[in-house]
Design a protein around this motif. Sequence first.
Motif, PDB file in Angstrom:
ATOM      1  N   ARG A 100     -13.359 -15.997  12.994  1.00 30.58           N
ATOM      2  CA  ARG A 100     -14.018 -15.252  11.237  1.00 30.58           C
ATOM      3  C   ARG A 100     -13.523 -14.008  11.691  1.00 30.58           C
ATOM      4  O   ARG A 100     -13.300 -13.237  10.528  1.00 30.58           O
ATOM      5  N   GLN A 101     -13.422 -13.186  12.757  1.00 33.34           N
ATOM      6  CA  GLN A 101     -13.525 -11.868  12.579  1.00 33.34           C
ATOM      7  C   GLN A 101     -12.255 -11.147  13.534  1.00 33.34           C
ATOM      8  O   GLN A 101     -12.897 -12.006  14.432  1.00 33.34           O
ATOM      9  N   HIS A 117     -17.517 -15.685  17.264  1.00 34.10           N
ATOM     10  CA  HIS A 117     -16.436 -16.629  16.265  1.00 34.10           C
ATOM     11  C   HIS A 117     -15.440 -15.248  16.007  1.00 34.10           C
ATOM     12  O   HIS A 117     -14.530 -15.007  15.140  1.00 34.10           O
ATOM     13  N   THR A 118     -15.550 -14.101  17.276  1.00 31.75           N
ATOM     14  CA  THR A 118     -14.773 -12.512  17.507  1.00 31.75           C
ATOM     15  C   THR A 118     -13.546 -12.728  17.608  1.00 31.75           C
ATOM     16  O   THR A 118     -13.465 -12.553  19.113  1.00 31.75           O
ATOM     17  N   ILE A 124      -7.397 -14.641   9.284  1.00 29.39           N
ATOM     18  CA  ILE A 124      -8.823 -13.513   9.203  1.00 29.39           C
ATOM     19  C   ILE A 124      -8.706 -12.719   7.880  1.00 29.39           C
ATOM     20  O   ILE A 124      -7.340 -11.942   7.892  1.00 29.39           O
ATOM     21  N   LYS A 125      -9.938 -12.950   7.589  1.00 29.41           N
ATOM     22  CA  LYS A 125     -10.274 -11.744   6.114  1.00 29.41           C
ATOM     23  C   LYS A 125      -9.944 -10.485   6.294  1.00 29.41           C
ATOM     24  O   LYS A 125     -10.518  -9.715   7.502  1.00 29.41           O
ATOM     25  N   HIS A 171     -12.792  -8.553   7.139  1.00 29.76           N
ATOM     26  CA  HIS A 171     -13.874  -8.878   8.299  1.00 29.76           C
ATOM     27  C   HIS A 171     -12.875  -8.856   9.483  1.00 29.76           C
ATOM     28  O   HIS A 171     -12.747  -8.718  10.520  1.00 29.76           O
TER      29      HIS A 171
END
Length: 227
Positions: free
Chosen positions: A14-15, A47-48, A108-109, A112
């Motif tokens: 997510r990041q 979640h990185t 990934i946004k 983030h």
Amino acid sequence: MNGLRIVAKAQPARQTIIFLHGLGDTGSGWGFLAQYLQQRDPAAFQHTNFVFPNAPEIRVTANGGALMPAWFDILEWDSNFSKVDSDGFMTSLDAIEKTVKQEIDKGIKPEHIIIGGFSQGAALALATSVTLPWKIGGIVALSGFCSVPGILKQHKNSLNVRTPVFHGHGDMDPVVPISLGLKAKQFYQDSCGIQDYEFKVYNGMTHSTVPEELEDLTAFIKKCLSS
């Protein structure tokens, strides 16, 4: 760019944290940062994705033409780090932009994504604050300085003027004196409009990092990614 990539322990990612090494180093030299953050706060960083790119090997003029990893050539050692290869600097900025795009393409946004660096890598990380075509989550500069300010002013946009910046610097740094760190802060605030620029001084720290700085870096990244 090639380098060390560490996928998120928990999927989906997510990041992403992208960290750029200094002159003569490689991405693996800062790979410890992933393990440090994951152990410091497993929940925050499970979640990185971590990306530690390698700079190309080039001949560094100021080092007698020695071949070494470098993001851009240093033409001459001067007190302001002003005599550098501007084309090489901008080429590395383009490569970083492509690396960010790769993470965005993975889902990934942009907000983030954190971009950080040490020394030469920090100079590039700071420059992304005015050149990236996306609003990202935060920027970290450890022992950083400002290069090619005139060119950056020509290319700057305002997408990241509110993106938080953390700049850590030692007051005993013999390679990048703290005065250059303060000049970088002044340039990005006054000439580029960066509104959230935290400059933290570490007493007795040389051209390196210390546990206190790593703790502050961790808190900063967590704040950026949770906001």
